[in-house]
Structure formats: C-alpha cells, structure tokens
Motif scaffolding. Structure first.
Motif, PDB file in Angstrom:
ATOM      1  N   GLN A 403       0.786  -1.268   0.142  1.00 36.03           N
ATOM      2  CA  GLN A 403       0.030   0.009  -0.215  1.00 36.03           C
ATOM      3  C   GLN A 403       0.790   1.171  -0.018  1.00 36.03           C
ATOM      4  OE1 GLN A 403       0.772  -1.670   2.810  1.00 36.03           O
ATOM      5  NE2 GLN A 403       0.068  -0.750   4.649  1.00 36.03           N
ATOM      6  N   TYR A 404       2.255   1.005   0.070  1.00 38.24           N
ATOM      7  CA  TYR A 404       2.937   2.373   0.109  1.00 38.24           C
ATOM      8  C   TYR A 404       3.886   2.703  -1.098  1.00 38.24           C
ATOM      9  CZ  TYR A 404       2.189   1.520   5.372  1.00 38.24           C
ATOM     10  OH  TYR A 404       1.967   1.636   6.486  1.00 38.24           O
ATOM     11  N   THR A 405       4.264   3.918  -1.352  1.00 40.26           N
ATOM     12  CA  THR A 405       5.088   4.352  -2.183  1.00 40.26           C
ATOM     13  C   THR A 405       6.281   4.654  -1.583  1.00 40.26           C
ATOM     14  OG1 THR A 405       3.385   5.299  -3.802  1.00 40.26           O
ATOM     15  CG2 THR A 405       5.566   6.356  -4.120  1.00 40.26           C
ATOM     16  N   THR A 415      10.854   8.982   2.232  1.00 40.21           N
ATOM     17  CA  THR A 415       9.558   9.056   2.800  1.00 40.21           C
ATOM     18  C   THR A 415       9.018   7.664   2.476  1.00 40.21           C
ATOM     19  OG1 THR A 415       8.944  10.269   0.907  1.00 40.21           O
ATOM     20  CG2 THR A 415       9.396  11.493   2.830  1.00 40.21           C
ATOM     21  N   GLN A 416       7.738   7.496   3.326  1.00 38.55           N
ATOM     22  CA  GLN A 416       6.794   6.516   3.039  1.00 38.55           C
ATOM     23  C   GLN A 416       5.287   7.003   3.107  1.00 38.55           C
ATOM     24  OE1 GLN A 416       5.666   4.177   6.385  1.00 38.55           O
ATOM     25  NE2 GLN A 416       5.968   2.194   5.445  1.00 38.55           N
ATOM     26  N   LYS A 417       4.673   6.908   1.950  1.00 41.18           N
ATOM     27  CA  LYS A 417       3.256   7.425   2.211  1.00 41.18           C
ATOM     28  C   LYS A 417       2.397   6.368   1.414  1.00 41.18           C
ATOM     29  CE  LYS A 417       3.623   9.986  -2.294  1.00 41.18           C
ATOM     30  NZ  LYS A 417       3.631  11.120  -3.062  1.00 41.18           N
ATOM     31  N   GLN A 451       9.196   9.323  14.490  1.00 34.29           N
ATOM     32  CA  GLN A 451       9.413   8.393  15.632  1.00 34.29           C
ATOM     33  C   GLN A 451       8.560   7.278  15.399  1.00 34.29           C
ATOM     34  OE1 GLN A 451      11.284   9.346  18.805  1.00 34.29           O
ATOM     35  NE2 GLN A 451      11.075   7.214  19.497  1.00 34.29           N
ATOM     36  N   CYS A 452       8.929   6.022  15.644  1.00 34.78           N
ATOM     37  CA  CYS A 452       8.217   4.961  15.374  1.00 34.78           C
ATOM     38  C   CYS A 452       7.160   4.576  16.541  1.00 34.78           C
ATOM     39  CB  CYS A 452       8.950   3.776  15.006  1.00 34.78           C
ATOM     40  SG  CYS A 452       7.943   2.253  14.678  1.00 34.78           S
ATOM     41  N   TRP A 453       6.022   4.186  16.511  1.00 35.24           N
ATOM     42  CA  TRP A 453       5.263   4.189  17.881  1.00 35.24           C
ATOM     43  C   TRP A 453       5.772   3.074  18.687  1.00 35.24           C
ATOM     44  CZ3 TRP A 453       1.614   0.497  19.898  1.00 35.24           C
ATOM     45  CH2 TRP A 453       1.003   1.128  21.096  1.00 35.24           C
ATOM     46  N   LYS A 457      13.476   5.998  16.096  1.00 37.07           N
ATOM     47  CA  LYS A 457      12.984   6.875  15.108  1.00 37.07           C
ATOM     48  C   LYS A 457      13.379   6.200  13.932  1.00 37.07           C
ATOM     49  CE  LYS A 457      14.026  11.202  16.996  1.00 37.07           C
ATOM     50  NZ  LYS A 457      15.206  12.207  17.352  1.00 37.07           N
ATOM     51  N   ARG A 458      12.618   6.386  12.898  1.00 37.15           N
ATOM     52  CA  ARG A 458      12.845   5.636  11.540  1.00 37.15           C
ATOM     53  C   ARG A 458      14.019   5.911  10.749  1.00 37.15           C
ATOM     54  NH1 ARG A 458       7.248   6.156  12.196  1.00 37.15           N
ATOM     55  NH2 ARG A 458       5.920   4.398  11.549  1.00 37.15           N
ATOM     56  N   SER A 459      14.550   4.882  10.150  1.00 41.94           N
ATOM     57  CA  SER A 459      16.203   4.817   9.678  1.00 41.94           C
ATOM     58  C   SER A 459      15.830   3.781   8.495  1.00 41.94           C
ATOM     59  CB  SER A 459      16.970   4.810  10.687  1.00 41.94           C
ATOM     60  OG  SER A 459      17.092   3.314  10.744  1.00 41.94           O
ATOM     61  N   THR A 476      12.578  -3.189   1.605  1.00 45.23           N
ATOM     62  CA  THR A 476      12.014  -4.091   2.645  1.00 45.23           C
ATOM     63  C   THR A 476      12.177  -3.376   4.190  1.00 45.23           C
ATOM     64  OG1 THR A 476      14.324  -4.879   2.968  1.00 45.23           O
ATOM     65  CG2 THR A 476      12.904  -6.202   1.358  1.00 45.23           C
ATOM     66  N   GLU A 477      11.403  -4.127   5.149  1.00 45.83           N
ATOM     67  CA  GLU A 477      11.513  -3.291   6.708  1.00 45.83           C
ATOM     68  C   GLU A 477      12.072  -4.512   7.259  1.00 45.83           C
ATOM     69  OE1 GLU A 477       7.889  -1.402   7.910  1.00 45.83           O
ATOM     70  OE2 GLU A 477       8.442  -1.327   9.556  1.00 45.83           O
ATOM     71  N   PRO A 478      13.403  -4.827   7.535  1.00 45.13           N
ATOM     72  CA  PRO A 478      13.843  -6.148   8.186  1.00 45.13           C
ATOM     73  C   PRO A 478      13.479  -6.188   9.564  1.00 45.13           C
ATOM     74  CG  PRO A 478      15.725  -5.068   6.963  1.00 45.13           C
ATOM     75  CD  PRO A 478      14.420  -3.972   6.754  1.00 45.13           C
ATOM     76  N   ALA A 479      13.422  -4.934  10.333  1.00 45.63           N
ATOM     77  CA  ALA A 479      13.035  -4.696  11.596  1.00 45.63           C
ATOM     78  C   ALA A 479      12.111  -3.501  11.680  1.00 45.63           C
ATOM     79  CB  ALA A 479      14.263  -4.474  12.523  1.00 45.63           C
ATOM     80  N   LYS A 480      11.240  -3.333  12.659  1.00 42.42           N
ATOM     81  CA  LYS A 480      10.295  -2.565  12.836  1.00 42.42           C
ATOM     82  C   LYS A 480      10.963  -1.118  12.613  1.00 42.42           C
ATOM     83  CE  LYS A 480       6.302  -1.166  15.437  1.00 42.42           C
ATOM     84  NZ  LYS A 480       5.663  -1.518  16.937  1.00 42.42           N
ATOM     85  N   CYS A 481      10.447  -0.393  11.622  1.00 41.99           N
ATOM     86  CA  CYS A 481      10.675   0.831  11.627  1.00 41.99           C
ATOM     87  C   CYS A 481      12.125   1.254  10.987  1.00 41.99           C
ATOM     88  CB  CYS A 481      10.339   1.896  12.651  1.00 41.99           C
ATOM     89  SG  CYS A 481       8.675   2.157  12.746  1.00 41.99           S
ATOM     90  N   GLU A 482      12.830   0.087  10.527  1.00 42.04           N
ATOM     91  CA  GLU A 482      14.281   0.129   9.906  1.00 42.04           C
ATOM     92  C   GLU A 482      13.930  -0.719   8.632  1.00 42.04           C
ATOM     93  OE1 GLU A 482      16.238  -0.872  14.106  1.00 42.04           O
ATOM     94  OE2 GLU A 482      17.037  -1.868  12.831  1.00 42.04           O
ATOM     95  N   TYR A 483      14.447   0.438   7.635  1.00 43.79           N
ATOM     96  CA  TYR A 483      14.067  -0.115   6.218  1.00 43.79           C
ATOM     97  C   TYR A 483      15.493  -0.213   5.423  1.00 43.79           C
ATOM     98  CZ  TYR A 483       9.728   1.936   7.836  1.00 43.79           C
ATOM     99  OH  TYR A 483       8.515   2.059   8.508  1.00 43.79           O
ATOM    100  N   LEU A 484      15.340  -0.990   4.572  1.00 42.14           N
ATOM    101  CA  LEU A 484      16.436  -1.277   3.724  1.00 42.14           C
ATOM    102  C   LEU A 484      16.062  -1.310   2.172  1.00 42.14           C
ATOM    103  CD1 LEU A 484      19.192  -2.403   3.497  1.00 42.14           C
ATOM    104  CD2 LEU A 484      18.567  -4.729   3.263  1.00 42.14           C
TER     105      LEU A 484
HETATM  106  C1  MAN Z   1       3.563   2.394   9.738  1.00 38.32           C
HETATM  107  C2  MAN Z   1       4.551   2.212   8.872  1.00 38.32           C
HETATM  108  C3  MAN Z   1       5.261   0.700   8.991  1.00 38.32           C
HETATM  109  C4  MAN Z   1       5.501   0.717  10.415  1.00 38.32           C
HETATM  110  C5  MAN Z   1       4.494   0.936  11.367  1.00 38.32           C
HETATM  111  C6  MAN Z   1       5.027   0.996  12.636  1.00 38.32           C
HETATM  112  O1  MAN Z   1       2.422   1.668   9.797  1.00 38.32           O
HETATM  113  O2  MAN Z   1       5.395   3.095   8.854  1.00 38.32           O
HETATM  114  O3  MAN Z   1       6.387   0.795   8.041  1.00 38.32           O
HETATM  115  O4  MAN Z   1       6.193  -0.560  10.534  1.00 38.32           O
HETATM  116  O5  MAN Z   1       4.156   2.168  11.114  1.00 38.32           O
HETATM  117  O6  MAN Z   1       4.091   1.094  13.714  1.00 38.32           O
END
Ligand code: MAN
Length: 505
Positions: A403-405, A415-417, A451-453, A457-459, A476-484
C-alpha cells in the motif's frame, strides 16, 4: 577450515615460478601446487605444515599421516584436507575431501567420484558456457554503467569547479555591497527613530488632552449627580438616576446602586477612578435598551390597523436616529487620535523610502549569502570519489510496495506514504556513507526519521549496486521502522575490463 584453504591457496596467489609442465600429477592437487608434492631424492614427503616426514608412497594411500591432512588431498582419509576439482571448461574449485568418493557428484568434471562406482557426467562445458554468458551480461551492464559513471563524474567535477570558481566573485560582490548596506541600515534606523519620536510626541500630547477632557466630562457629571452640592455623592443621590433601574420597576433601589457606590459617599477622586467608566457604561446600556423598546413598540403599532401613516412614522424614526447620547459622541471624538500633521507624515515618508532602499540592498546581500552557502555546502559534501554522485543531489526515486510508495532521495529525505497520497512519513535524512573503509560508497545511512510508535526513530540503509539505470529496485523493512532499500545505479559500476579474476583452471 577457512584458514587452511588460505594456506593452500597462498603460494598460487604469490605466483610461483616453477616449470610445472613436467611435474607428476597428484590427485586432488592443482597444477600450481604440484611442485610441493614432487618426490624428493630420499623418496619422502614432508607434510606441508612441516610436522613430519613420511614415505612418498604414503601420499594419497587413504591413510591420514599429516596433521594438516596434506598427505591425503585425493582421498577422504583426512577430515581437514581439500580436494581440487580442475573443472576444465568451467571454474576450478576446492571441495572438502570428505566429499571424495561419497557417491555424490560435487565437481562438474566428476573427478571427485573416481573410485565410488558412481558415474558423474562432465558438465563443465555446459556450466562454463552458461557462466560465461552470465558474466558477459553482467560485464556488459557494468561497461555501459561505467561509461555513464565517467560522464557523470565529469559533470560533477565541472559543477564543483564552477561552484568553486563562482564563490570567490560572489564573496567579492558581497564585500563590495556590504558598506552600502551598512550605510543604508544606519540611515534607515536614524529616520525611523525621528519618525517614532515625532509619532510618540503626537500620541503623548493627544493622550494628555484626552485625559484632561475626560476629567472635565467627569467633573461635569459629578456636579450633576451631586444634588446637594456637598462635594460628595451618596447612595440617595445616585438613586435619582433612572438609568440604574436594572429591573425596570420604575424605581432605583438601594441594591441597584450598591455595586456602583461601594463606600458611603464618593468624593470626586473616587468617582473618577472607580465609578465614572462603569456608570457611563450603565447609562449607555440603558439608552440602548430604551431605543430597542421603542422600536419594538413602533413595529407593533405598524401592525395595527389604526397605525399612524408612513409619513408620521418616518419622521419619528428620523428623530430617533439623531438622538445620539451627546456624552458618548464627545467621548468617542476624544478617544480618536487626531491625524498626524504634515511634518510627521513627511518623516514617515522618509522612513518608508529609507526602508525601501535598505531592503533592496539587503535582499541582494541575502541572495548572495544563499548562493555562497549553497556553493560551500556543495564543496563540503561528499559526492563520491569523483563527484559523480553530485548528479543525483536533488533527485528522488520511487517504488511502490503493497500500500506504500517509498521514495529515496540521495542526500535528502526518504519517505513512505500511502499510494496516491501527499506528504508521508519521514524514513530519515541522509547522514553518511556507510560502506566502511574498503567500499565506502556502496552504502548510505539515513537517520532521525519520524518516531516509530513504541519504537525507534525511523531509519533507512541503502545498499548500492551497479546497474545501467538509476532505479530503486527493492524495499524491505527487516526490523520495525528500520528500512532497507536496494538502489541500482551506474554510479556504482566499475570497469569490468580492469577487474582481475583469480581463477584456478
Ligand atoms: C507504519 C509504517 C510501517 C511501520 C509501522 C510501525 O504503519 O511506517 O512501516 O512498521 O508504522 O508502527
């Protein structure tokens, strides 16, 4: 194991000069190392680690004699030795000797199964051909990419040179304008001060007059309210004023005046400071109410058959419109500051003109500052070995995943939207090249994103690969809020024709 493989390969890598063609072959030993396995005059073999000397006939006799396994390169007798498959037509390689004659084909030439009864077909030519085609494909991409990279590097360097070249004249121009800017600023301040001083004087004078007039009005009213001319107003005197009849029963009670006169009797000082404004407001309020009432009654009368004719009504309305509280009118006039006299308007005009002149030059200086800063930022940034990455400075690359660009902006913000949405979540700002000492420009790190809930903080980490075009190929997102992100670009291509391949055929 790995260390041992390195020991085995080391002499080959050092490029030994031996007349290998006449050397006697030994099973499991590559050509480049055969000299280590030739029989000595005493028909003995010294283990390669020097640990002991054995009879030459004990080489490959399916019994492990040397600690390092070097006497059994062609059998599975030692657990720590390596067998060399020559794989002519493809790529020679070492396999652990425990795979020799284990009934499984490991070498593409089948040489590892020489005594197991298993027939391994030689498929090296086939594999070699496929590998060569694949290598050529990769090399062709790299060649084209490298070509582009060189062009971009030229552009980057030219950009840098021009920034460096431009910055000095910009600094010079700024230095030339600065005295003018400073002079205009001083001038502007001086005329603004004059303007302010004159305006303040005007306002203060008017203020003094206003206070005086208000005092006169208060005096007049005080005298009116002070029925017995005692110089004091008491509650009884106040009760004579019907505008204080809050409940409209035609009579002003003790209670109705109590909140206006909280002490027994008020002298002028007290009247002026604590009663005048409130009484004035009450009287104004009362008049408004009376006016409203009258209008209501008039409406009612109009609705009745025997209403007075229009002319009479109009005349009455006119009369009421003129009926403004004279006290209010006087007060309003006194509360309005008179317009500035011409000399103040002249001073304001001068100040306006001085501001305009200053702003004009100041804007130029700010513009120059921005350009100088931009040039300095550019020359202080790390755009790769040859400035090739400067070409991507203000560019961004998108990829849709579910669902993201996702957007990758080298040196900017990722960014992720939601697909089709505006704005988006920050996945971090460019922090640094993170490929380490040996391959610095193969990775980028972005940090300090949104900041990730319940998390960091996202990286984003970017893995950079050679490709013919700039393209974000994987997210990909190998760990929560850590993107590759995987990014392909000509900027990561090296010259394939300069790469040295150490193959053991
Ligand atoms: C959003 C996106 C996801 C992320 C979650 C964390 O849904 O940014 O990529 O994993 O927030 O809560």
């Amino acid at each position: 194991m790995l260390l041992q493989l390195l020991v085995l390969l080391l002499p080959a890598a050092l490029g030994e000069d031996v007349t290998q063609r006449q050397l006697k072959p030994v099973k499991g030993v590559p050509h480049s190392r055969l000299h280590l396995y030739q029989s000595s005059t005493t028909d003995t073999f010294r283990c390669l680690d020097g640990s002991q000397t054995i009879l030459y006939s004990q080489l490959n006799d399916d019994y492990c004699d040397c600690k390092d396994g070097s006497d059994e390169p062609g059998t599975s007798a030692c657990g720590n030795a390596f067998f060399y498959c020559s794989n002519v037509g493809h790529k020679g390689n070492f396999i652990p000797t425990n795979r020799v004659n284990d009934k499984l084909c490991d070498c593409c030439d089948g040489s590892d199964e020489y005594d197991s009864g298993v027939e391994c077909p030689n498929i090296c030519d086939e594999l070699g051909r496929a590998a060569r085609i694949e290598r050529e494909k990769i090399a062709s991409v790299a060649r084209k990419g490298f070509q582009k990279r060189q062009e971009l590097a030229k552009e980057g360097q030219a950009l840098r040179d021009s920034k460096l070249k431009d910055v000095e004249p910009l600094r010079q121009e700024r230095a030339n304008i600065e005295p003018e800017r400073a002079r205009l600023e001083t001038e502007k301040k001086a005329v603004e001060e004059v303007e302010k001083k004159l305006q303040d004087e005007h306002r203060n004078q008017w203020e003094a007059v206003r206070i005086e007039k208000k005092k006169l009005r208060a005096t007049d009213w005080f005298d009116e309210l002070d029925l017995d001319k005692s110089g004091k107003i008491d509650r009884e005197e106040l009760r004579q004023n019907l505008f204080l009849d809050n409940d409209h029963d035609g009579f002003v009670s003790e209670d109705e005046v109590k909140s206006y006169l909280t002490i027994d009797e008020a002298d002028f000082e007290h009247f002026q400071s604590s009663m005048y404004d409130r009484l004035k407001e009450a009287r104004h309020q009362h008049r408004e109410e009376m006016k409203y009432k009258e209008e209501q009654e008039k409406e009612k009368a109009k609705a009745l058959e025997n209403a007075p004719d229009d002319d009479d009504l109009l005349a009455e309305e006119d009369r009421h419109e003129e009926e403004e509280d004279p006290e209010d009118v006087r007060a309003q006039e006194d509360d309005k500051m008179p317009a500035y006299p011409p000399e103040i308007n002249e001073a304001s005009e001068k100040a306006r003109e001085a501001r305009r002149l200053f702003d004009e030059v100041n804007e130029k200086v700010q513009d120059l500052d921005a350009k100088i800063r931009e040039a300095e930022d550019f020359t202080n940034s790390d755009y790769g070995e040859n400035y090739e990455w400067a070409a991507l400075k203000d560019k961004c690359f998108d990829r849709n995943v579910q669902q993201y660009t996702y957007q990758f902006c080298p040196f900017g913000q990722n960014t992720q939207k939601d697909v089709g949405a505006y704005g988006g979540t920050s996945l971090g700002n460019f922090k640094n090249w993170s490929g380490g000492e040996t391959n610095k420009y193969s990775k980028m790190h972005f940090g300090d994103g949104q900041q990730c809930w319940n998390g960091p903080k996202r990286s984003t980490d970017i893995s950079i690969e050679c490709g013919e075009e700039n393209e974000l190929v994987e997210v990909t997102e190998p760990a929560k809020c850590e993107y590759l992100f995987t990014f392909r670009t000509p900027l990561a291509c090296t010259d394939p024709d300069k790469e040295i391949v150490h193959d053991e055929f």
